[in-house]
Structures are given as C-alpha cells and as structure tokens.
Design an enzyme around this catalytic site. Structure first.
Site, short mmCIF file in Angstrom:
data_model
loop_
_atom_site.label_atom_id
_atom_site.label_comp_id
_atom_site.label_asym_id
_atom_site.label_seq_id
_atom_site.Cartn_x
_atom_site.Cartn_y
_atom_site.Cartn_z
N THR A 57 0.89 -1.27 0.23
CA THR A 57 0.04 -0.01 0.15
C THR A 57 0.72 1.28 0.05
O THR A 57 2.13 1.34 0.75
CB THR A 57 -0.94 -0.01 1.16
OG1 THR A 57 -1.61 1.20 1.30
CG2 THR A 57 -0.14 -0.11 2.60
N GLU B 158 0.11 3.68 1.82
CA GLU B 158 0.36 4.20 3.15
C GLU B 158 1.48 3.73 3.81
O GLU B 158 1.90 4.32 5.00
CB GLU B 158 -0.90 3.58 3.78
CG GLU B 158 -2.48 4.13 3.39
CD GLU B 158 -2.52 5.40 3.97
OE1 GLU B 158 -2.13 5.89 5.12
OE2 GLU B 158 -3.33 6.44 3.38
N TYR C 127 -2.55 0.52 10.41
CA TYR C 127 -2.80 -0.06 9.27
C TYR C 127 -1.24 0.10 8.45
O TYR C 127 -0.88 -1.09 7.88
CB TYR C 127 -4.02 0.52 8.31
CG TYR C 127 -3.91 0.26 6.90
CD1 TYR C 127 -4.07 -1.40 6.39
CD2 TYR C 127 -3.51 0.96 5.60
CE1 TYR C 127 -4.34 -1.57 5.26
CE2 TYR C 127 -3.59 0.51 4.59
CZ TYR C 127 -4.04 -0.74 4.18
OH TYR C 127 -3.84 -1.28 2.85
N LYS D 82 0.98 -3.19 7.55
CA LYS D 82 1.64 -3.52 6.03
C LYS D 82 2.91 -3.38 6.02
O LYS D 82 3.61 -4.13 5.03
CB LYS D 82 0.76 -2.45 5.14
CG LYS D 82 -0.88 -3.04 5.07
CD LYS D 82 -0.83 -4.01 3.94
CE LYS D 82 -2.24 -4.17 3.59
NZ LYS D 82 -2.41 -5.42 2.55
#
Length: 366
Positions: free
Chosen positions: A149, A151, A173, A177
């Site tokens: 991701t 992010e 999150y 990840k």
C-alpha cells in the site's frame, strides 16, 4: 492440479464487509478468472450471505451455486488469515500456482480503533500465508503476490514516491502493512520464494466499500441528485491522493507474477487530486457547482445553483496522524511490466457517480 490455479486470500473482504482491499478482490476474481483455469478464494464465515459483490460469477446467484462457465471455475473456502491451520489445509488441498493475498482490515481510520486486530490480520496474517506455503512444500512452485500500500509512505520523505523511497507509515494499518512488506522480502531472500509486493496507490471503482471516501462521495452525490439526501459530511478535504481504477491495477498485479524474477513495483497514475476536487467533479457530473465557504471545521460546500449546503466537515473523520500527500512514480512498472493506467481520473469519477445513480434508483436504501 490445474496448470494454472489461483488462490486469493480474501478474508472478511471478499464482499467488502470490512475488507481492506475489497475492490481488489472483486476485480481480481473476475480478471483472474479470465487468465487462469481455476480460481479459489477464502472468505470468513458470516451469519448472513456476504458474497453480494461477486454474485455475477455464480452459476446461480439465488442459490449461491458456484461454477459459472467462464468464471474460472470459482471455488470458495471458509477460512481466516488469523487461523494458520485452515490456511495450511486449504493450500495443501488446492496446491495453487499463484497466491494473491488481498485479505486485510484496510480502513485506515478504523485501524486506529482496531489496532491489534489490524496487526494480526494485515501483518501476521501475511506471515501465516507465507509459512503455510513453506509448510506445504510449495516454496519452489508457488508465486505469491502481497497487496502492499501507498500508506507505507505516510509522512512522505520524497515526491513522488518510488520503490526506493524510505517508508514512514502514519497509522496502525500502515505499520502492519510495513511488517507484511518486509516479511515478504525476507521469505523471498531466505527461501528463494517468488514473492512480490505490489505497492498500489489508491484504486477505486463502483465496487468500493461504502465507508471509503470516494464511494461515500459518489453515493451521496447520487442520493442528492435523486432527492434522497440533502447533505453529507467528510473529514480532511485537502488530503491529496493518486487515484486510479481497480481494473487497471489488478492487471498490474497479474503481470507481476508473470515475470521471470520476483520484484516489487509501485502501481500509480502519477496524478494527484484532493478530496475537495473529487467532490467538485462528482457534483459536476450531475450539473451542480460546489462553492466552498468558511474555514476548517466550519467549512461547507454550497450548491451555487440552489444555495443549498450539500457538504459539511465533521472532525470525527479526522485521523490522529494524517497523511497529506501521496503521489506514485510507476516508471519501473512501465519499463519492466509494460503497464500503464488506462482510465483517467475524470472517467473514474463519472463511472462511480453514474453507477451509484443507477443503484439508488433501484434501491434508495442501498
């Protein structure tokens, strides 16, 4: 075993219940069915049917009968990324040639409330899948895709972000990840496994979950257009994202596993748009011009034609640590995979708004 058998870990999100990468799942199931002979997926048990968004792949949607011709002989298995035993059992039984790990708790804001669960599913869940491949003796025969991701970049250290840009996640999150990213790299280097990270920037479609900002906007604009809603609330209007279409991004996922050597790739459009701009484009699709008034939490979006306030700001949607700007550089994917995005930002917004207008006409409570 089929020559080409795909296994997708969908977790809760096979239907977008709380699935993080739900739009990947729905588009991947359809796209991979076209490329592969057999597609297997896992989904978490629910007390109600939770496969509504893949009903078009069923032979009989009314009875949830699998095996529709042209669907890649789709087969679903109950399982969970928090249960190592079930993962070993399913992988041992299916013996897939490709595994796409799309399962996660992917809502960034919610990850602050469900931090431990997010780490367990998104981080350790990836380890469980990799270890299940190793336990089943498939290290040398399986190709593994990890849904990474943008992010990961969080508090960006470089613009645009490339594969070599340092990571700085700003949420549970993103942190979960980050562990998943590095455990994939570790298994690749330690066991010579074909395992790759696809660092996908935001990818959208009409199948996006209703509580994600782009779909919240398209759904709300559709309801306002049809007279079913007066206004809706958002958080940070000035967050800027690199938005693409899920169909394009699933193609890139598949291409990564067709290479001779495993490598990690960024998949992005390279274009940046704010949440505010997404709102404006969405309302523009239904003939409304939004004029912004006020500042910060008092800001509103008013319809120029009618004077009605359609957009408000609610602090409850702010993240404790915000990610302000994400922009990907997919030069490597272009050069090595031959991949380029096909759907423009304008066409993406139009498709989502049009689809939700059709949906709300049929079912205003959807």
């Amino acid at each position: 075993m089929d020559l080409h058998t795909c296994f997708t870990s969908l977790g809760d999100n096979f239907v977008g219940d709380e699935m993080p990468d739900h739009r990947q799942v729905r588009h991947a199931t359809a796209a991979l069915s076209r490329e592969l002979r057999r597609v297997h997926g896992i989904l978490r048990r629910s007390s109600s049917f939770n496969t509504g968004r893949i009903e078009h792949l069923y032979q009989n949607p009314q009875t949830h009968t699998e095996g529709k011709p042209g669907s890649g002989n789709l087969k679903l298995h109950y399982g969970d990324l928090t249960d190592s035993t079930c993962l070993v059992k399913i992988i041992s039984q299916v013996k897939p040639t490709e595994i796409y790990n799309l399962g996660a708790q992917s809502h960034v804001k919610i990850s602050f409330d469900l931090a431990e669960y997010t780490a367990n599913v998104d981080g350790v869940g990836t380890l469980r899948l990799l270890d299940a491949i190793k336990t089943c003796g498939l290290t040398n025969s399986v190709k593994f895709y990890q849904a990474s991701t943008s992010e990961l970049y969080g508090k960006v250290q470089e613009i645009p972000q490339k594969e070599t840009t340092p990571f700085y996640p700003r949420s549970p999150y993103g942190a979960a990840k980050l562990y998943a990213y590095w455990i994939v790299v570790n298994f690749r280097e330690a066991y010579n496994m074909f395992a790759v990270n696809g660092i996908l920037f935001n990818h959208e479609s009409p199948r996006r979950g209703a509580n994600f900002v782009t779909r919240k906007i398209s759904r709300s604009v559709a309801k306002i257009h049809l007279g079913q809603l007066e206004f809706f609330s958002l958080g940070n209007l000035d967050s800027k994202r690199d938005w693409g279409h899920a169909n394009d991004y699933v193609e890139a996922m598949w291409l990564m596993l067709q290479q001779e050597e495993p490598e990690d790739f960024i998949i992005a459009t390279g274009e940046v748009h704010s949440v505010r701009e997404f709102v404006e484009r969405a309302f523009g699709r239904v003939g409304k011009t939004i004029v912004w008034e006020g500042k910060d939490e008092k800001e509103v979006g008013r319809c120029q034609e009618t004077g009605v306030v359609h957009v408000k700001v609610d602090p409850k949607y702010f993240r404790p640590t915000e990610v302000d700007y994400l922009q990907g550089d997919s030069t490597k994917a272009s050069q090595k995979l031959g991949w380029k995005p096909k759907v423009t930002f304008e066409d993406l917004v139009k498709e989502m708004v049009d689809a939700d207008i059709d949906l709300m006409k049929k079912n205003p409570n959807a």
